[in-house]
Design a protein around this motif. Structure first.
Motif, PDB file in Angstrom:
ATOM      1  N   VAL A 198      -5.753 -11.192  -1.253  1.00 26.12           N
ATOM      2  CA  VAL A 198      -6.308 -10.354  -2.324  1.00 26.12           C
ATOM      3  C   VAL A 198      -5.770  -8.922  -2.274  1.00 26.12           C
ATOM      4  CG1 VAL A 198      -8.405  -9.564  -3.476  1.00 26.12           C
ATOM      5  CG2 VAL A 198      -8.409 -11.753  -2.268  1.00 26.12           C
ATOM      6  N   ILE A 199      -5.301  -8.489  -3.426  1.00 24.54           N
ATOM      7  CA  ILE A 199      -4.798  -7.128  -3.605  1.00 24.54           C
ATOM      8  C   ILE A 199      -5.764  -6.404  -4.540  1.00 24.54           C
ATOM      9  CG2 ILE A 199      -2.817  -5.752  -4.392  1.00 24.54           C
ATOM     10  CD1 ILE A 199      -1.225  -8.503  -4.304  1.00 24.54           C
ATOM     11  N   VAL A 200      -6.167  -5.204  -4.163  1.00 24.36           N
ATOM     12  CA  VAL A 200      -7.063  -4.430  -5.032  1.00 24.36           C
ATOM     13  C   VAL A 200      -6.319  -3.219  -5.570  1.00 24.36           C
ATOM     14  CG1 VAL A 200      -9.136  -2.963  -5.083  1.00 24.36           C
ATOM     15  CG2 VAL A 200      -9.202  -5.186  -3.929  1.00 24.36           C
ATOM     16  N   SER A 201      -6.414  -3.011  -6.867  1.00 23.21           N
ATOM     17  CA  SER A 201      -5.855  -1.811  -7.497  1.00 23.21           C
ATOM     18  C   SER A 201      -7.011  -0.942  -7.964  1.00 23.21           C
ATOM     19  CB  SER A 201      -4.991  -2.248  -8.688  1.00 23.21           C
ATOM     20  OG  SER A 201      -4.714  -1.144  -9.516  1.00 23.21           O
ATOM     21  N   GLU A 202      -7.090   0.277  -7.446  1.00 28.02           N
ATOM     22  CA  GLU A 202      -8.249   1.140  -7.748  1.00 28.02           C
ATOM     23  C   GLU A 202      -7.801   2.600  -7.671  1.00 28.02           C
ATOM     24  OE1 GLU A 202     -11.767   1.060  -8.566  1.00 28.02           O
ATOM     25  OE2 GLU A 202     -11.338   3.213  -8.468  1.00 28.02           O
ATOM     26  N   GLY A 203      -8.170   3.370  -8.709  1.00 29.81           N
ATOM     27  CA  GLY A 203      -7.741   4.774  -8.778  1.00 29.81           C
ATOM     28  C   GLY A 203      -8.550   5.713  -7.896  1.00 29.81           C
ATOM     29  N   ASP A 204      -9.778   5.355  -7.577  1.00 32.36           N
ATOM     30  CA  ASP A 204     -10.648   6.259  -6.818  1.00 32.36           C
ATOM     31  C   ASP A 204     -10.445   6.077  -5.313  1.00 32.36           C
ATOM     32  OD1 ASP A 204     -13.239   8.030  -6.881  1.00 32.36           O
ATOM     33  OD2 ASP A 204     -13.651   6.428  -5.425  1.00 32.36           O
ATOM     34  N   GLU A 205     -10.259   7.203  -4.629  1.00 30.61           N
ATOM     35  CA  GLU A 205      -9.915   7.143  -3.211  1.00 30.61           C
ATOM     36  C   GLU A 205     -11.023   6.532  -2.354  1.00 30.61           C
ATOM     37  OE1 GLU A 205      -8.653  10.918  -1.591  1.00 30.61           O
ATOM     38  OE2 GLU A 205      -8.598  10.013   0.431  1.00 30.61           O
ATOM     39  N   LYS A 206     -12.279   6.950  -2.637  1.00 29.39           N
ATOM     40  CA  LYS A 206     -13.410   6.424  -1.859  1.00 29.39           C
ATOM     41  C   LYS A 206     -13.527   4.908  -2.012  1.00 29.39           C
ATOM     42  CE  LYS A 206     -17.758   8.370  -1.657  1.00 29.39           C
ATOM     43  NZ  LYS A 206     -18.773   9.205  -2.370  1.00 29.39           N
ATOM     44  N   ARG A 207     -13.372   4.470  -3.247  1.00 26.08           N
ATOM     45  CA  ARG A 207     -13.463   3.027  -3.504  1.00 26.08           C
ATOM     46  C   ARG A 207     -12.297   2.279  -2.872  1.00 26.08           C
ATOM     47  NH1 ARG A 207     -16.212   1.824  -9.422  1.00 26.08           N
ATOM     48  NH2 ARG A 207     -18.280   2.420  -8.715  1.00 26.08           N
ATOM     49  N   SER A 209     -10.824   3.057  -0.005  1.00 29.06           N
ATOM     50  CA  SER A 209     -11.072   2.844   1.428  1.00 29.06           C
ATOM     51  C   SER A 209     -12.201   1.829   1.634  1.00 29.06           C
ATOM     52  CB  SER A 209     -11.321   4.150   2.181  1.00 29.06           C
ATOM     53  OG  SER A 209     -12.361   4.840   1.591  1.00 29.06           O
ATOM     54  N   PHE A 210     -13.152   1.789   0.697  1.00 31.62           N
ATOM     55  CA  PHE A 210     -14.210   0.775   0.755  1.00 31.62           C
ATOM     56  C   PHE A 210     -13.606  -0.634   0.598  1.00 31.62           C
ATOM     57  CE2 PHE A 210     -18.002  -1.294  -1.437  1.00 31.62           C
ATOM     58  CZ  PHE A 210     -18.688  -1.508  -0.252  1.00 31.62           C
ATOM     59  N   ALA A 211     -12.660  -0.778  -0.335  1.00 33.72           N
ATOM     60  CA  ALA A 211     -12.012  -2.083  -0.540  1.00 33.72           C
ATOM     61  C   ALA A 211     -11.322  -2.536   0.744  1.00 33.72           C
ATOM     62  CB  ALA A 211     -11.006  -2.003  -1.688  1.00 33.72           C
ATOM     63  N   GLN A 212     -10.703  -1.584   1.429  1.00 29.85           N
ATOM     64  CA  GLN A 212     -10.041  -1.888   2.699  1.00 29.85           C
ATOM     65  C   GLN A 212     -11.055  -2.405   3.724  1.00 29.85           C
ATOM     66  OE1 GLN A 212      -6.475  -0.056   2.939  1.00 29.85           O
ATOM     67  NE2 GLN A 212      -6.347  -2.134   3.747  1.00 29.85           N
ATOM     68  N   GLU A 213     -12.164  -1.646   3.852  1.00 29.71           N
ATOM     69  CA  GLU A 213     -13.225  -2.059   4.793  1.00 29.71           C
ATOM     70  C   GLU A 213     -13.782  -3.434   4.447  1.00 29.71           C
ATOM     71  OE1 GLU A 213     -16.515   0.715   4.578  1.00 29.71           O
ATOM     72  OE2 GLU A 213     -15.086   2.383   4.839  1.00 29.71           O
ATOM     73  N   GLU A 214     -13.859  -3.728   3.160  1.00 30.82           N
ATOM     74  CA  GLU A 214     -14.494  -4.971   2.714  1.00 30.82           C
ATOM     75  C   GLU A 214     -13.541  -6.159   2.733  1.00 30.82           C
ATOM     76  OE1 GLU A 214     -17.983  -5.373   1.795  1.00 30.82           O
ATOM     77  OE2 GLU A 214     -17.828  -3.640   3.090  1.00 30.82           O
ATOM     78  N   GLY A 215     -12.347  -5.966   3.280  1.00 32.39           N
ATOM     79  CA  GLY A 215     -11.496  -7.122   3.541  1.00 32.39           C
ATOM     80  C   GLY A 215     -10.356  -7.378   2.580  1.00 32.39           C
ATOM     81  N   ALA A 216     -10.051  -6.405   1.705  1.00 34.49           N
ATOM     82  CA  ALA A 216      -8.871  -6.591   0.842  1.00 34.49           C
ATOM     83  C   ALA A 216      -7.628  -6.625   1.725  1.00 34.49           C
ATOM     84  CB  ALA A 216      -8.779  -5.451  -0.169  1.00 34.49           C
ATOM     85  N   ASP A 217      -6.683  -7.502   1.394  1.00 30.31           N
ATOM     86  CA  ASP A 217      -5.462  -7.591   2.199  1.00 30.31           C
ATOM     87  C   ASP A 217      -4.527  -6.416   1.906  1.00 30.31           C
ATOM     88  OD1 ASP A 217      -5.799 -10.290   3.535  1.00 30.31           O
ATOM     89  OD2 ASP A 217      -6.182 -10.784   1.436  1.00 30.31           O
ATOM     90  N   PHE A 218      -4.516  -5.982   0.656  1.00 31.26           N
ATOM     91  CA  PHE A 218      -3.709  -4.820   0.259  1.00 31.26           C
ATOM     92  C   PHE A 218      -4.510  -4.004  -0.738  1.00 31.26           C
ATOM     93  CE2 PHE A 218      -0.879  -8.390   1.111  1.00 31.26           C
ATOM     94  CZ  PHE A 218       0.011  -7.856   2.038  1.00 31.26           C
ATOM     95  N   VAL A 219      -4.361  -2.676  -0.649  1.00 29.00           N
ATOM     96  CA  VAL A 219      -5.057  -1.798  -1.593  1.00 29.00           C
ATOM     97  C   VAL A 219      -4.032  -0.822  -2.164  1.00 29.00           C
ATOM     98  CG1 VAL A 219      -6.926  -0.134  -1.873  1.00 29.00           C
ATOM     99  CG2 VAL A 219      -7.183  -1.996  -0.233  1.00 29.00           C
ATOM    100  N   ILE A 220      -4.017  -0.706  -3.487  1.00 27.45           N
ATOM    101  CA  ILE A 220      -2.986   0.105  -4.142  1.00 27.45           C
ATOM    102  C   ILE A 220      -3.634   1.130  -5.074  1.00 27.45           C
ATOM    103  CG2 ILE A 220      -0.918   0.028  -5.607  1.00 27.45           C
ATOM    104  CD1 ILE A 220      -0.666  -2.953  -4.896  1.00 27.45           C
ATOM    105  N   ASN A 221      -3.054   2.340  -5.088  1.00 28.97           N
ATOM    106  CA  ASN A 221      -3.489   3.357  -6.047  1.00 28.97           C
ATOM    107  C   ASN A 221      -2.614   3.259  -7.301  1.00 28.97           C
ATOM    108  OD1 ASN A 221      -4.243   5.554  -7.490  1.00 28.97           O
ATOM    109  ND2 ASN A 221      -3.623   7.090  -5.963  1.00 28.97           N
ATOM    110  N   PRO A 222      -3.163   2.791  -8.414  1.00 33.84           N
ATOM    111  CA  PRO A 222      -2.343   2.588  -9.617  1.00 33.84           C
ATOM    112  C   PRO A 222      -2.007   3.888 -10.328  1.00 33.84           C
ATOM    113  CG  PRO A 222      -4.635   2.124 -10.115  1.00 33.84           C
ATOM    114  CD  PRO A 222      -4.583   2.466  -8.656  1.00 33.84           C
ATOM    115  N   LEU A 223      -2.652   4.988  -9.894  1.00 29.69           N
ATOM    116  CA  LEU A 223      -2.391   6.266 -10.571  1.00 29.69           C
ATOM    117  C   LEU A 223      -1.078   6.908 -10.100  1.00 29.69           C
ATOM    118  CD1 LEU A 223      -6.035   7.698 -10.571  1.00 29.69           C
ATOM    119  CD2 LEU A 223      -4.882   6.331 -12.327  1.00 29.69           C
TER     120      LEU A 223
END
Ligand SMILES: [Zn+2]
Ligand SMILES: [Zn+2]
Length: 350
Positions: A198-207, A209-223
């Motif tokens: 699972v890859i999460v794309s999220e513009g908000d920084e706090k969210r 890092s939360f996605a990372q903690e919650e087990g996303a395999d990759f987290v990307i800032n789309p902005l």
């Protein structure tokens, strides 16, 4: 006229929430009297409160709920006084859609009897402490009293079960979740249960890092310009992802999302979209790459049942999505708090 003894929360107009008293509903046959313990403030309530969605005022919301059966009407089977339950939203169980397992498209959603006598529009109705619910809309839950609050989030979980099952996520799929609000969070949990990367794309920084903690395999800032495309290309070895779950109501991102899909990829239109601003997409690419566009809205009764089982067995810990619980007396504060950016779910307790 009976005495008005039922506490309820009405959105009177934009930015105005009022505590009101309503008459206790009289039970009709095949109904139970349901005492609401917790009701959650979904986007519908927030949008009506902020004037972004028009159901007419005054408005009585509350479709994400959990409560207790306090009286059982004539003809009801399988429920007893004292049972905890959630009620599902707006199924007649009599039309062809409902009867063929497609209850999200119930043909008589608007024809149903009101669950409480309220002079205004009702969506759900659990913003009232007591309501009358047809027995076929109830799901009995197996809960201790101190776990009840997490069952208030049965409906949003059921919505995501509906969408993940429609997309038929398989082991080893690459799933891109766009937006990490509560719906993004639930899709992450469910996609991981199904063995997806699972890859999460999220513009908000706090969210992020939360996605990372919650087990996303990759987290990307789309902005960051070009970042989403380049990371997806790296992660998928230029193939693109198997599935995109779009939880964001922005018409301008659809065309870009299409370019991130693998051949025969799927894209879930999860979030509602502004009908006045239709999205532009390359249907030629949909044709030649054999892309599936999957619409999804609401859950069926069966999806709700599955959600209660996952919550009861703690397969998914919904407490993590509860930002705060407000007392009925602080209803206005609850609405204001729920509307703050990056707050997850806010509950009101009766
Ligand atoms: Zn909802
Ligand atoms: Zn129906």
């Amino acid at each position: 006229m009976n005495e008005k003894t039922v506490r309820a929360i009405s959105v009177e107009k934009v930015d105005v929430v009022k505590k009101v008293m309503l008459e206790k509903p009289k039970l009709r046959d095949y109904e139970v009297l349901f005492k609401v313990h917790y009701v959650s403030l979904c986007t519908i309530e927030q949008r009506v409160y902020k004037g972004k969605r028009d159901y007419g005022y005054p408005f009585l919301g509350g479709h994400e709920n959990v409560g207790e059966i306090v009286e059982v009407g004539n003809g009801v089977v399988g429920f007893e006084k004292g049972d905890y339950a959630v009620f599902t939203f707006n199924y007649c169980n009599q039309c062809e859609s409902c009867q063929s397992g497609r209850g999200t498209q119930c043909e008589y959603q608007k024809e149903q009897l009101p669950k409480i006598d309220f002079d205004g529009s009702i969506v759900g109705g659990a913003m009232s402490e007591y309501i009358a619910v047809p027995a076929w809309q109830l799901i009995k839950i197996d809960a201790e009293k101190d776990q009840l609050s997490s069952f208030a989030l049965t409906e949003p979980l059921a919505c995501c079960i509906h969408s993940i099952e429609k997309a038929a996520v398989q082991f080893g799929d690459t799933v891109l979740i766009v937006g990490f609000g509560i719906m993004g969070w639930i899709h992450l949990q469910l996609a991981k249960m199904r063995g997806a990367v699972v890859i999460v794309s999220e513009g908000d920084e706090k969210r992020r890092s939360f996605a990372q903690e919650e087990g996303a395999d990759f987290v990307i800032n789309p902005l960051e310009v070009g970042r989403l495309e380049s990371r997806i290309a790296e992660i998928t070895h230029k193939k693109g992802v198997t599935l995109i779950v779009n939880t964001v109501a922005n018409p301008d991102i659809w065309d870009q999302l299409f370019t991130l899909l693998d051949t025969q990829g799927k894209i879930l239109a999860y979030s509602s979209q502004d009908r006045k601003k239709p999205a532009q997409v390359d249907m030629g690419a949909a044709h030649s790459k054999e892309i599936q566009i999957i619409g999804t809205v609401n859950p069926t009764v069966h999806d709700n049942l599955k959600a209660t089982k996952l919550i009861a067995a703690k397969k998914i810990v919904m407490e993590r999505m509860i930002d705060s619980v407000f007392d009925y007396e602080e209803a206005k504060e609850a609405f204001d708090h729920a509307c703050l950016p990056t707050v997850y779910r806010v509950l009101i307790q009766f």
